[in-house]
Structure formats: structure tokens, C-alpha cells
Design an enzyme around this catalytic site. Sequence first.
Site, mmCIF file in Angstrom:
data_model
loop_
_atom_site.group_PDB
_atom_site.id
_atom_site.type_symbol
_atom_site.label_atom_id
_atom_site.label_comp_id
_atom_site.label_asym_id
_atom_site.label_seq_id
_atom_site.Cartn_x
_atom_site.Cartn_y
_atom_site.Cartn_z
ATOM 1 N N THR A 9 0.765 -1.039 0.134
ATOM 2 C CA THR A 9 -0.119 -0.078 -0.049
ATOM 3 C C THR A 9 1.042 1.227 0.036
ATOM 4 O O THR A 9 1.730 1.257 0.947
ATOM 5 C CB THR A 9 -0.909 -0.041 1.365
ATOM 6 O OG1 THR A 9 -1.679 -1.072 1.261
ATOM 7 C CG2 THR A 9 -1.955 1.276 1.255
ATOM 8 N N SER A 48 3.453 1.207 2.869
ATOM 9 C CA SER A 48 5.116 0.881 2.598
ATOM 10 C C SER A 48 5.798 1.747 1.701
ATOM 11 O O SER A 48 6.865 1.981 2.076
ATOM 12 C CB SER A 48 4.700 -0.587 1.960
ATOM 13 O OG SER A 48 4.194 -1.677 2.759
ATOM 14 N N LYS A 80 -7.892 1.265 -2.877
ATOM 15 C CA LYS A 80 -7.777 1.664 -1.422
ATOM 16 C C LYS A 80 -8.428 3.154 -1.090
ATOM 17 O O LYS A 80 -7.858 3.533 -0.108
ATOM 18 C CB LYS A 80 -6.255 1.375 -1.149
ATOM 19 C CG LYS A 80 -5.885 -0.104 -1.440
ATOM 20 C CD LYS A 80 -4.509 -0.260 -1.298
ATOM 21 C CE LYS A 80 -3.732 -1.401 -1.900
ATOM 22 N NZ LYS A 80 -2.645 -1.294 -2.164
ATOM 23 N N GLY A 128 -8.319 7.313 2.200
ATOM 24 C CA GLY A 128 -7.351 6.106 1.640
ATOM 25 C C GLY A 128 -7.018 5.380 3.007
ATOM 26 O O GLY A 128 -6.630 5.935 3.955
#
Length: 199
Positions: free
Chosen positions: A25, A153, A57, A69
Site C-alpha cells: 500500500t 509501505s 484503497k 485512503g
Amino acid sequence: MTLRPGLATCEAMQSSNSFPDWHGTTILAVRKNGQTVIAGDGQVSMGPTVVKGNARKVRRLAGGKVVAGFAGATADAFTLIERLEAKLEQYPDQLARACVDLAKDWRTDRYLRRLEAMLLVADKTAIYTVTGVGDVLEPGESADGNAVAAIGSGGNYALAAGKALIDQDLSAEELARKAMGIAAEICVYTNGNLTVEVL
């Protein structure tokens, strides 16, 4: 050759060890010249395996006036988004109050505090990062009111790219797409399949 160094780099960028499954993500929010954008990539990973490449997302809430998000466990994130929607109904046009109330519940409720996710939420005038430790963070703004925030990430990569590009002659949407593309080139848990919502 092993991917361990890349894995360690992405994981080391997370602010807390309590969120071990943030892989896959990157969510970026940009406010520039009166336009607010949230962009999210589509990759979902389980360990070293890409499970899905076109996940959505980023969602519109409150009749399209708010965009959120999420990063983290999908079911947990959907639970939080549902709670945020309820708060927005309770406090219409008061995004800050809705986010603070959600963060308070998230920190104190025995069920909610186990949820492993983060939210990046914005309306036309403000951007907030909401965490499970009770934080509601607003990004620092430049002198002209522009701002960038990111989670996930590849969030720090997208954030760095966004800050570097903020003074370029790009719209908020163009900037978000370019910064997300840079993050996708660097973080193995981020792809270039974007969902972009503009306010």
C-alpha cells in the site's frame, strides 16, 4: 540475489512495529493551488507474493465531499472507514472533529484498538492522518498553503517525491501521479495501478 534488503527498507519506514502487514500500500495526499487529491496504488501483497494488482484503497465519503485512503489490513480499514462515515454523519462538514472523535474511539474501544490500519483523510481544505494510537496529524503547509502527506509501505518514498515536486509547474493531480510513479519504482510493495480521487 535476495529481496531481503528491499523488504527491510520498506518495513523499516513504518512508524510502529504494531503494524507488521502494511505491505502493498502507498497512499498519497496532495493539496496544491486549491485542489486536493488522494492517490492510492493497487497492489496487495502477502509476504513476497502479489495477491492482487488492482485493489481500490481510496474511497469517497460524505456525499463525495471527503476522500479517505487506507493502509493496513483491509477488513480493519473498512471497519474504520464505516466508523468515519458515521462520524461524518454525526458532524457534517466538520472533518477535523470527526477524525478526532474516531481516533479517540479507536484508542479507547477494546475492539477497535486491535485494528491494524491507518487512514489518510481529506476534504477541500484539510488533510489528516489518523492512527490507532490516537493521533490526528495535519501535514505541515508551505507558505502558499500547499501540503503533502503519505502512509503505507511506499509512503515515505511518495512523500519525498511529492515534496520535491511541489514547486514544479504541475497540478495537484499531476504531482500525485508522478510521485506515486516514483514510489512504485522504488518500493517492491507498490505498483503503478492508481486510484486517484480529486476534490
